[in-house]
Write a protein that holds these residues in place. Sequence first.
Motif, PDB file in Angstrom:
ATOM      1  N   SER A   1      41.640  50.963  34.420  1.00 36.52           N
ATOM      2  CA  SER A   1      41.226  51.416  35.748  1.00 36.52           C
ATOM      3  C   SER A   1      40.071  50.588  36.308  1.00 36.52           C
ATOM      4  N   ASN A   2      39.829  49.411  35.723  1.00 34.03           N
ATOM      5  CA  ASN A   2      38.742  48.567  36.192  1.00 34.03           C
ATOM      6  C   ASN A   2      39.262  47.564  37.215  1.00 34.03           C
ATOM      7  N   PHE A   3      38.765  47.655  38.441  1.00 34.93           N
ATOM      8  CA  PHE A   3      39.195  46.770  39.517  1.00 34.93           C
ATOM      9  C   PHE A   3      38.099  45.791  39.913  1.00 34.93           C
TER      10      PHE A   3
ATOM     11  N   VAL B   1      35.821  49.393  45.735  1.00 30.11           N
ATOM     12  CA  VAL B   1      35.559  49.187  44.305  1.00 30.11           C
ATOM     13  C   VAL B   1      34.109  49.554  44.028  1.00 30.11           C
ATOM     14  N   GLY B   2      33.910  50.524  43.138  1.00 28.70           N
ATOM     15  CA  GLY B   2      32.564  50.962  42.807  1.00 28.70           C
ATOM     16  C   GLY B   2      31.850  49.981  41.890  1.00 28.70           C
TER      17      GLY B   2
ATOM     18  N   GLN C   1      37.800  53.458  44.409  1.00 26.27           N
ATOM     19  CA  GLN C   1      37.288  54.606  45.140  1.00 26.27           C
ATOM     20  C   GLN C   1      38.158  54.904  46.359  1.00 26.27           C
ATOM     21  N   GLY C   2      39.399  55.181  46.088  1.00 27.02           N
ATOM     22  CA  GLY C   2      40.352  55.512  47.135  1.00 27.02           C
ATOM     23  C   GLY C   2      41.567  56.160  46.506  1.00 27.02           C
TER      24      GLY C   2
ATOM     25  N   LEU D   1      47.225  44.331  44.422  1.00 26.65           N
ATOM     26  CA  LEU D   1      46.259  44.488  43.334  1.00 26.65           C
ATOM     27  C   LEU D   1      46.913  45.077  42.094  1.00 26.65           C
ATOM     28  N   ARG D   2      47.904  45.940  42.290  1.00 32.34           N
ATOM     29  CA  ARG D   2      48.559  46.562  41.137  1.00 32.34           C
ATOM     30  C   ARG D   2      49.368  45.564  40.325  1.00 32.34           C
TER      31      ARG D   2
END
Length: 264
Positions: A28-30, A80-81, A87-88, A95-96
């Motif tokens: 889950s890291n973007f 992206v936090g 964060q959406g 991106l996926r």
Amino acid sequence: MPKQLLIYERAEPVSPQRHGDLAIRTGSNFSFASKVNSVPLMAAEFPHAAAEMAVVFAGQGDDIIPVVLLGVRDDENLFVGKDGAWQGNYVPAFLRRYPFVFSSSDDGDNFTLCVDEEFEGANREGRGERLFDNDGERTQYLQGVLGFLQAYQVQFQRTQAFTRRLSELGLLEPMQARFTLRNGSVLTLGGFQAVNREKLKALNGEQLAILNSQDELELLFLHLASLRHLTSTAERIGAGAEGESVATEEAPTAPETSPAKLDA
């Protein structure tokens, strides 16, 4: 690296000789997308993305593509936090699919699957999913990746046909958006296009029927409605934004400050 690849640092063709022991551990890291303020969006994604993000158009001539706005300043993705978390609600397919991508050297007749070897989840210690088994055959994971990218490519071609139609009808026009932050500073975002409402309403019945038969009229309404998210996107900046922050210029003008540009 071609500009349209954006987030890829070292994309190499996938092969059992080079990647026989390579494994991919996704999560889950973007963070890999933290420096892009927009990414390409396929037509099929409009209903999902337009619910929370501004969908606009970028590029020139035959290279115009829909993009989703992720930030209003250069090198900043507000979805992206700091911890790399998304964060959406919706993650664009562009991106996926990372760290994989198709490359083509013959005008799109043939495609080669590539992987970004700089992806932090790429390893040769067996963490995650391997691309090939011990006999050098594709794993089920790699077959799934291929299926996803093939579907993405089909959608890309459909999206190209959609944007070509918009250009032929003369519906797109350059736009700018200005944002006033609570600290008084002004941000200007340029380099994108949007559909002109008046030109859309002026289309004749035959033109509207063609758009409607291809489900593209719905896409245009989703795009126009999504522009309200320009303000909410800017409000993701720590200081927040205030006032009306919409694209009001019919063509780019020299702003008071250098405008941010869309990355896509």
